[in-house]
Design a protein around this motif. Structure first.
Motif, PDB file in Angstrom:
ATOM      1  N   ARG A   1       5.873 125.527 -19.349  1.00 46.05           N
ATOM      2  CA  ARG A   1       6.702 124.473 -19.776  1.00 46.05           C
ATOM      3  C   ARG A   1       7.686 124.880 -20.766  1.00 46.05           C
ATOM      4  N   PRO A   2       8.836 124.283 -20.739  1.00 44.90           N
ATOM      5  CA  PRO A   2      10.012 124.759 -21.714  1.00 44.90           C
ATOM      6  C   PRO A   2       9.521 124.938 -23.017  1.00 44.90           C
ATOM      7  N   THR A   3       9.917 126.236 -23.407  1.00 44.28           N
ATOM      8  CA  THR A   3       9.199 126.951 -24.471  1.00 44.28           C
ATOM      9  C   THR A   3      10.387 127.914 -25.183  1.00 44.28           C
ATOM     10  N   ASP A   4      10.271 127.684 -26.618  1.00 42.97           N
ATOM     11  CA  ASP A   4      11.456 128.348 -27.341  1.00 42.97           C
ATOM     12  C   ASP A   4      10.919 129.887 -27.846  1.00 42.97           C
TER      13      ASP A   4
ATOM     14  N   ILE B   1     -14.311 116.885 -28.042  1.00 38.36           N
ATOM     15  CA  ILE B   1     -13.144 117.331 -27.229  1.00 38.36           C
ATOM     16  C   ILE B   1     -12.474 115.983 -27.097  1.00 38.36           C
ATOM     17  N   ALA B   2     -13.318 115.084 -26.536  1.00 39.57           N
ATOM     18  CA  ALA B   2     -12.594 113.822 -26.249  1.00 39.57           C
ATOM     19  C   ALA B   2     -11.843 113.112 -27.508  1.00 39.57           C
ATOM     20  N   ASP B   3     -12.367 113.241 -28.611  1.00 38.50           N
ATOM     21  CA  ASP B   3     -11.663 112.506 -29.747  1.00 38.50           C
ATOM     22  C   ASP B   3     -10.674 113.471 -30.153  1.00 38.50           C
ATOM     23  N   LEU B   4     -10.487 114.933 -29.671  1.00 33.14           N
ATOM     24  CA  LEU B   4      -9.543 115.830 -30.000  1.00 33.14           C
ATOM     25  C   LEU B   4      -8.297 115.196 -29.370  1.00 33.14           C
ATOM     26  N   ILE B   5      -8.637 115.134 -27.954  1.00 37.74           N
ATOM     27  CA  ILE B   5      -7.624 114.821 -27.054  1.00 37.74           C
ATOM     28  C   ILE B   5      -6.969 113.517 -27.442  1.00 37.74           C
ATOM     29  N   ALA B   6      -7.524 112.529 -27.777  1.00 39.89           N
ATOM     30  CA  ALA B   6      -7.185 111.263 -28.384  1.00 39.89           C
ATOM     31  C   ALA B   6      -6.442 111.638 -29.577  1.00 39.89           C
ATOM     32  N   GLN B   7      -6.667 112.270 -30.457  1.00 38.18           N
ATOM     33  CA  GLN B   7      -5.962 112.759 -31.694  1.00 38.18           C
ATOM     34  C   GLN B   7      -4.570 113.309 -31.413  1.00 38.18           C
ATOM     35  N   ARG B   8      -4.706 114.143 -30.397  1.00 35.77           N
ATOM     36  CA  ARG B   8      -3.112 114.737 -30.035  1.00 35.77           C
ATOM     37  C   ARG B   8      -2.388 113.946 -29.379  1.00 35.77           C
ATOM     38  N   LEU B   9      -2.809 112.706 -28.836  1.00 35.78           N
ATOM     39  CA  LEU B   9      -1.794 111.868 -28.263  1.00 35.78           C
ATOM     40  C   LEU B   9      -1.466 110.753 -29.233  1.00 35.78           C
ATOM     41  N   ALA B  10      -2.305 110.715 -30.319  1.00 37.24           N
ATOM     42  CA  ALA B  10      -1.953 109.543 -31.311  1.00 37.24           C
ATOM     43  C   ALA B  10      -0.575 109.638 -31.848  1.00 37.24           C
ATOM     44  N   PRO B  11       0.162 110.895 -32.037  1.00 38.43           N
ATOM     45  CA  PRO B  11       1.633 110.695 -32.535  1.00 38.43           C
ATOM     46  C   PRO B  11       2.556 110.008 -31.587  1.00 38.43           C
ATOM     47  N   PHE B  12       2.175 109.947 -30.395  1.00 36.31           N
ATOM     48  CA  PHE B  12       3.084 109.322 -29.250  1.00 36.31           C
ATOM     49  C   PHE B  12       2.804 107.811 -28.755  1.00 36.31           C
ATOM     50  N   GLU B  13       1.827 107.243 -29.993  1.00 37.40           N
ATOM     51  CA  GLU B  13       1.591 105.955 -29.986  1.00 37.40           C
ATOM     52  C   GLU B  13       0.673 105.508 -28.403  1.00 37.40           C
ATOM     53  N   VAL B  14       0.004 106.669 -28.024  1.00 34.34           N
ATOM     54  CA  VAL B  14      -0.768 106.255 -26.999  1.00 34.34           C
ATOM     55  C   VAL B  14      -2.054 105.747 -27.118  1.00 34.34           C
ATOM     56  N   GLU B  15      -2.482 104.568 -26.364  1.00 39.91           N
ATOM     57  CA  GLU B  15      -3.847 104.227 -26.440  1.00 39.91           C
ATOM     58  C   GLU B  15      -4.704 104.899 -25.717  1.00 39.91           C
TER      59      GLU B  15
ATOM     60  N   PRO C   1      -9.338 126.319 -24.570  1.00 39.69           N
ATOM     61  CA  PRO C   1      -9.189 125.545 -25.792  1.00 39.69           C
ATOM     62  C   PRO C   1      -7.679 124.962 -25.707  1.00 39.69           C
ATOM     63  N   ILE C   2      -7.605 123.721 -26.047  1.00 39.06           N
ATOM     64  CA  ILE C   2      -6.361 122.609 -25.636  1.00 39.06           C
ATOM     65  C   ILE C   2      -5.043 123.240 -26.767  1.00 39.06           C
ATOM     66  N   ASP C   3      -4.145 123.477 -25.960  1.00 42.17           N
ATOM     67  CA  ASP C   3      -2.837 123.428 -26.661  1.00 42.17           C
ATOM     68  C   ASP C   3      -2.199 122.103 -26.549  1.00 42.17           C
ATOM     69  N   ALA C   4      -1.890 121.641 -27.813  1.00 45.19           N
ATOM     70  CA  ALA C   4      -1.511 120.103 -27.948  1.00 45.19           C
ATOM     71  C   ALA C   4      -0.085 120.041 -27.335  1.00 45.19           C
ATOM     72  N   GLU C   5       0.910 121.060 -27.308  1.00 44.38           N
ATOM     73  CA  GLU C   5       2.102 120.815 -26.950  1.00 44.38           C
ATOM     74  C   GLU C   5       1.891 120.773 -25.352  1.00 44.38           C
ATOM     75  N   GLU C   6       1.025 121.547 -24.911  1.00 44.99           N
ATOM     76  CA  GLU C   6       0.858 121.772 -23.258  1.00 44.99           C
ATOM     77  C   GLU C   6       0.408 120.400 -22.722  1.00 44.99           C
ATOM     78  N   LEU C   7      -0.572 119.911 -23.575  1.00 45.85           N
ATOM     79  CA  LEU C   7      -1.315 118.608 -23.178  1.00 45.85           C
ATOM     80  C   LEU C   7      -0.335 117.547 -23.254  1.00 45.85           C
ATOM     81  N   VAL C   8       0.415 117.398 -23.996  1.00 41.68           N
ATOM     82  CA  VAL C   8       1.411 116.361 -24.172  1.00 41.68           C
ATOM     83  C   VAL C   8       2.444 116.486 -23.014  1.00 41.68           C
TER      84      VAL C   8
END
Length: 773
Positions: free
Chosen positions: A383-386, A559-573, A645-652
């Protein structure tokens, strides 16, 4: 004796003929000249004597008239003088001499003799003319006869020469015909003129060489045929009409039905794997030079595929079975190390165990990485990476070790740097390995440096040191597995640089080494630049996710809760379910914009959920991102994958890109000149698309985006290359390529083996495919 050449024989024959003709001509001319000379002499004598007869008659008349005069004596002398002249002229002609003698009597006798003498000369003139004509005819006849004889001699000579040439030439033609029909024993006699002798020798030498070459070829052919028959791989020769012209026994055994061969373009591009009669076959193809045909090779890869599966299973098992006890050991050792009641000796032992455990963890990770690379299962999630962030993170971790050794670390990070298309975790691994090596092989007080720069295609990372460097031999083997250099001295397993090289190549990048003994070492890594997606990079993908409704499928609640929390900043339901059955039930009765899916779930696995999704006409369009520890990427070809283990930026980024792929579903590979005509039609139909003009650009974009349908311009310079570059992976819908033609000459259609649609119908055709998909 040496035979004369054809040219020399002709020259000698022509010279002899010229001499004979010249001689005959000379004789003829000489005879004509002699006849003419005799004729002129006789005419001169006759005419002179005839004139003398007239003067003699006149002198006789004068002498007779002056007989009684004083002039008598002078007249008589003149008469005698003319009489003497007549005798001289009459000499050699007896009748004329007799008539001159009678003329000497004088008087009437003189007059009668003079008249007779004059008449005699007329007769002599007539006889001279007759004799001259006769002699001329004789001379001409002799010349003609000589010429005819010379011509006949020339014809005979030419006939003899032609016969001398024809015999060896006929023999040569006959032998050539025999040789052409396969009689390699044909030879000719080396006779005739010099040139034909040389030609005969050359022909015999050629025939001998051809016979030897043919025998060698037949021997090689027999050996090749034996080799082909004994091959463990199948070999088929297929003609331009699609018929099998040759097949070795192994091909007949492996491929009972040649119609299952893959499309020629795919096989020409590389190995194609197919299943047939319970076997896994690997098929490749190559066009035969000079003939319209294709050579197919078929390899039985059943055992190899089984071994690959076993290797994959081993990697997956080792990932769990080795890492789990090591994690426990490492955790409990860290707990022991934190116990303040331990004595100094006990703390020392715990520290040694901790260091060894860390070393073992690193070694296991390296071995697993090597196993994945060898099995072709190494996973990268680009993915695009700095790269500046990666450098800062790794340097922060390495700084204490570098400072403890008294080394200095120099950074050159530009303020403006394009992002690389890379896996951040793998980049951290690459940089950590390189910086660790630089630290270990540089003496205390040395200098390490990390620099970043960019060019038009790559972001470049340089890691350098002023340490001991490498010899030429060490540099050549630096990337070999388990090689540690200098008789195996130094720390490490010898796997680090091999893993670094493999990871760089997986990114589509390059790595270069510049080193010399005691001069330090510099590694230069080039990673492809990230394209600007939708004009605002990864932000476009993340914004596409904002406000969406996502179904999270994972059997582990944490893990499911973790994924939901990673998506929360983007107003994802985020709606969470813990089984495949529950997920399909919710999907069939509710609307979701995307799905995250775990693979290794009890009961219905993620594979079965994915299969049912793709088989359901109502659900097949839902974007899916697989979130799992499962390593079998080949089973998930065409799907978005995020590893645990999930990388938050990669997931989003992956989830946002998957949602974007639901909008941009069409890739157009066409010439720039047809774009003004086709693009408005696509926009009018509401078909979002990307446009590229080359095979290379299509291949690059297919790696970055997921497309369902491709529009291919048949008039591209190399349309078959563009077709081979397409990787239509978007959401596992029906894969389709629509070939269109602008009505001009399309030289690539024969190679594409496709029936094009008209340019004005291309948009409607694509829309129909999308609606049907």
């Amino acid at each position: 004796m040496r035979r004369l050449s054809i040219a020399r024989s002709l020259r000698l024959a022509l010279l002899g003929l010229a001499v004979v003709l010249a001689t005959i001509a000379g004789i003829g001319v000489s005879a004509l000249y002699g006849a003419r000379q005799r004729y002129e002499n006789r005419l001169g004598d006759a005419y002179g004597l005839q004139a003398s007869a007239g003067r003699l008659l006149a002198a006789g008349v004068v002498a007779e008239a002056a007989r009684a005069t004083p002039e008598r004596a002078r007249a008589q002398r003149a008469f005698e003088q003319e009489l003497g002249q007549a005798r001289r002229l009459a000499r050699g002609d007896t009748p004329s001499e007799q008539l001159v003698g009678r003329a000497s009597t004088g008087g009437a006798g003189t007059r009668a003799a003079a008249a007779a003498l004059s008449a005699r000369q007329a007769t002599r003139i007539a006889d001279a003319r007759r004799d001259a004509r006769h002699d001329t005819r004789i001379a001409v006849a002799a010349v003609v006869a000589g010429g005819v004889l010379a011509l006949l001699a020339a014809l005979a000579l030419v006939a003899a020469m032609v016969a001398a040439l024809r015999r060896p030439l006929d023999a040569l033609v006959t032998a050539t015909g025999r040789l052409a029909t396969g009689d390699l024993e044909a030879r000719v006699a080396e006779d005739g003129p010099g040139e034909l002798q040389a030609l005969g020798r050359s022909f015999n030498a050629m025939a001998s060489d051809l016979q030897g070459a043919t025998e060698r070829i037949e021997g090689e052919r027999a050996r090749l045929d034996t080799t082909i028959r004994s091959l463990n791989d199948g070999l088929l020769i297929v003609g331009a009409d699609g018929t099998v012209q040759h097949a070795n026994p192994r091909a007949r055994e492996l491929l009972s039905d040649p119609s299952i061969l893959p499309p020629i373009d795919q096989a020409l591009a590389g190995e194609v794997t197919l299943e047939h009669d319970g076997r896994t076959l690997v098929v490749t193809a190559a066009r035969l030079a000079g003939v319209a045909g294709v050579a197919w090779t078929v390899r039985d890869a059943t055992d190899r595929a089984r071994l690959e599966r076993l290797k994959t299973e081993f990697v997956a098992t080792a990932s769990h079975e080795l890492r789990s006890p090591l994690t426990s050991i490492k955790g409990f050792i860290e707990l022991l190390a934190a116990d303040r009641t331990l004595g100094e000796r006990q703390a020392e032992f715990v520290n040694i165990i901790s260091l060894s455990t860390n070393r073992l963890v690193d070694l296991v990770n390296d071995l697993l990485d090597v196993a994945r690379v060898e099995a072709g299962r190494a996973e990268i999630h680009r993915r695009p990476t700095d790269l500046r962030d990666i450098v800062r993170e790794v340097v922060a971790l390495m700084r204490p070790r570098i400072d403890d050794k008294g080394q200095s670390l120099e950074l050159a990070l530009p303020a403006q740097l394009p992002r690389a298309l890379a896996d951040p975790a793998r980049l951290r691994q690459i940089l950590t390995n390189l910086l660790t090596n630089a630290h270990l092989y540089t003496a205390p007080g040395g200098t390490l440096s990390v620099a970043l720069r960019a060019d038009e295609r790559f972001v470049v990372l340089e890691v350098a040191d002023d340490g001991r460097g490498m010899t030429d031999e060490e540099a050549r083997q630096a990337f070999d597995r388990f090689y540690r250099g200098r008789d195996g001295e130094g720390p490490g397993s010898g796997l680090g640089l091999a893993i670094v090289q493999s990871l760089v190549e997986l990114h589509g990048g390059t790595i270069a080494l510049d080193t010399a003994p005691e001069q330090g070492t510099r590694f230069t890594i080039a990673i492809p630049r990230a394209p600007d997606i939708d004009g605002d990079g990864a932000g476009g993908a993340r914004e596409a996710l904002r406000g969406k409704r996502v179904l999270v499928i994972d059997d582990e609640p944490a893990i499911a809760d973790l994924i939901a929390q990673r998506l929360a900043p983007f107003e994802v339901e985020a709606v969470i379910v813990h089984s495949g059955d529950a997920a399909l039930e919710r999907l069939r009765c509710e609307q979701f914009d995307a799905v995250t899916l775990d693979i290794l779930m009890p009961g219905m696995s993620g594979f079965e959920v994915l299969r049912q999704l793709r088989a359901d006409s109502e659900l097949r369009a839902v974007p899916v991102v697989v979130v799992s520890v499962f390593s079998g990427q080949e089973a998930l070809s065409g799907e978005w994958v995020v590893s645990k283990p999930i990388d938050a930026e990669e997931l989003v980024d992956s989830l946002g890109a998957a949602v974007l792929a639901g909008r941009v579903r069409v890739l157009v590979v066409g010439r720039a000149e047809v774009r003004p005509e086709l693009e408005p039609a696509l926009d009018e139909l509401g078909i979002e698309h990307e446009w590229v003009t080359s095979a290379a650009a299509a291949a690059r974009l297919c790696q970055e985006r997921h497309f369902e349908v491709a529009l291919l311009d048949a008039s591209l310079p190399r349309p078959e290359a563009a077709l081979a570059a397409l990787d239509l992976r978007g959401r596992r819908l029906r894969r389709s390529v629509v070939v269109f033609s602008a009505g001009d000459d399309a030289p690539g259609l024969a190679r594409l083996d496709a029936e094009p649609v008209a340019l004005d119908q291309a948009g409607a055709t694509v829309l129909g495919l999308l609606q049907a998909g």
